[in-house]
Design a protein around this motif. Structure first.
Motif, PDB file in Angstrom:
ATOM      1  N   UNK A 121      -1.747 -12.924  12.750  1.00 57.24           N
ATOM      2  CA  UNK A 121      -2.051 -11.594  12.211  1.00 57.24           C
ATOM      3  C   UNK A 121      -0.904 -11.034  11.390  1.00 57.24           C
ATOM      4  N   UNK A 122       0.317 -11.277  11.860  1.00 63.59           N
ATOM      5  CA  UNK A 122       1.491 -10.834  11.118  1.00 63.59           C
ATOM      6  C   UNK A 122       1.664 -11.678   9.862  1.00 63.59           C
ATOM      7  N   UNK A 123       1.414 -12.984   9.996  1.00 64.06           N
ATOM      8  CA  UNK A 123       1.511 -13.877   8.840  1.00 64.06           C
ATOM      9  C   UNK A 123       0.585 -13.430   7.717  1.00 64.06           C
ATOM     10  N   UNK A 124      -0.596 -12.957   8.075  1.00 61.97           N
ATOM     11  CA  UNK A 124      -1.534 -12.475   7.055  1.00 61.97           C
ATOM     12  C   UNK A 124      -0.904 -11.342   6.245  1.00 61.97           C
ATOM     13  N   UNK A 125      -0.281 -10.412   6.934  1.00 65.97           N
ATOM     14  CA  UNK A 125       0.358  -9.287   6.244  1.00 65.97           C
ATOM     15  C   UNK A 125       1.513  -9.765   5.373  1.00 65.97           C
ATOM     16  N   UNK A 126       2.319 -10.681   5.906  1.00 71.57           N
ATOM     17  CA  UNK A 126       3.457 -11.200   5.141  1.00 71.57           C
ATOM     18  C   UNK A 126       2.984 -12.003   3.934  1.00 71.57           C
ATOM     19  N   UNK A 127       1.884 -12.723   4.093  1.00 67.24           N
ATOM     20  CA  UNK A 127       1.359 -13.505   2.979  1.00 67.24           C
ATOM     21  C   UNK A 127       0.924 -12.614   1.819  1.00 67.24           C
ATOM     22  N   UNK A 128       0.506 -11.388   2.126  1.00 68.21           N
ATOM     23  CA  UNK A 128       0.165 -10.445   1.062  1.00 68.21           C
ATOM     24  C   UNK A 128       1.427  -9.985   0.335  1.00 68.21           C
ATOM     25  N   UNK A 130       4.404 -11.673   0.161  1.00 72.80           N
ATOM     26  CA  UNK A 130       5.248 -12.751  -0.378  1.00 72.80           C
ATOM     27  C   UNK A 130       5.206 -12.889  -1.900  1.00 72.80           C
ATOM     28  N   UNK A 131       4.037 -12.942  -2.521  1.00 63.89           N
ATOM     29  CA  UNK A 131       4.043 -13.147  -3.973  1.00 63.89           C
ATOM     30  C   UNK A 131       4.654 -11.980  -4.747  1.00 63.89           C
ATOM     31  N   UNK A 132       4.676 -10.815  -4.131  1.00 64.51           N
ATOM     32  CA  UNK A 132       5.248  -9.653  -4.807  1.00 64.51           C
ATOM     33  C   UNK A 132       6.760  -9.568  -4.599  1.00 64.51           C
ATOM     34  N   UNK A 133       7.244 -10.115  -3.484  1.00 63.17           N
ATOM     35  CA  UNK A 133       8.674 -10.052  -3.187  1.00 63.17           C
ATOM     36  C   UNK A 133       9.444 -11.292  -3.634  1.00 63.17           C
ATOM     37  N   UNK A 134       8.761 -12.420  -3.751  1.00 65.29           N
ATOM     38  CA  UNK A 134       9.468 -13.672  -4.054  1.00 65.29           C
ATOM     39  C   UNK A 134      10.302 -13.608  -5.331  1.00 65.29           C
TER      40      UNK A 134
END
Length: 226
Positions: A121-128, A130-134
């Motif tokens: 569930x946390x990974x889902x939020x982080x996956x959202x 990631x592309x904006x922070x990378x």
């Protein structure tokens, strides 16, 4: 029964006693002036940071990482939590509220730099996020320590969330979109609990913002002008 819930109910009773008459004008409809998108961190008291105790004034959204993005099968869209008041209650100002030492930004940074993972569930939020922070991770100044890197990325994340809103066809051009950082860790050198304006409608230059908005010039500050 854990004492925490008993305490919550007691404080709610006190709240209800105080707020008896405050719902008179908003029982049947709401027209908040502002929608805020805050991190759901327990240290970010979402209404209290604005001194708000009036029902109907602020439409408050909360999630880890103060995300305005919702992932769908058709791609990323503006989160319904944020869009609802803009689309249905006449709200014309959106404020994205990041905060110093953000745990979601920290976890995303760790995932991008060290490959660390978390519960699904946390990974889902982080996956959202990631592309904006990378891209920001790769642009960080080389002399920053871990704490500095994370707080720079807090600003970067706020900028990307503001940018997403401005680029979305779902948000009308006459809606103001503001990005701020709530600081309780002495990062900006002001008072703990102060909000620092870092972005107004995509403008991030401290000098320009202070010139364009003299009424709030003392509240405009950034760690990172990249």
């Amino acid at each position: 029964m854990r004492r925490a819930l008993v305490d919550l109910l007691q404080r709610n009773a006190e709240h209800a006693e105080t707020f008896q008459s405050k719902f008179d004008d908003v029982q049947d409809a709401q027209h908040p002036d502002v929608v805020t998108v805050c991190c759901s961190d327990s240290r970010v008291l979402q209404d209290h940071i604005w001194g708000n105790d009036e029902p109907g004034d602020i439409f408050t959204c909360g999630n880890i990482g103060n995300r305005v993005v919702q992932r769908t099968e058709g791609g990323d869209v503006v989160s319904g939590d944020v869009l609802y008041p803009v689309a249905h209650t006449g709200t014309e100002t959106i404020v994205v509220v990041g905060h110093s030492g953000c745990g979601a930004v920290t976890a995303t940074y760790d995932a991008l730099t060290d490959g660390l993972s978390d519960a699904p569930g946390i990974e889902h939020c982080l996956d959202v996020l990631k592309p904006y922070l990378e891209p920001g991770v790769h642009e960080l100044p080389s002399d920053l320590d871990r704490t500095g890197a994370i707080n720079h990325l807090v600003e970067y994340n706020v900028d990307r969330q503001v940018e997403f809103l401005l680029d979305s066809d779902e948000i009308a051009d006459d809606v103001d979109v503001v990005g701020v950082v709530y600081d309780f860790q002495d990062v900006y050198g002001g008072r703990r609990g102060e909000v620092h304006v870092v972005n107004v409608d995509g403008e991030t230059s401290v000098e320009t913002l202070r010139e364009e908005y003299p009424d709030i010039a003392s509240r405009v500050d950034r760690l990172w002008e990249y």
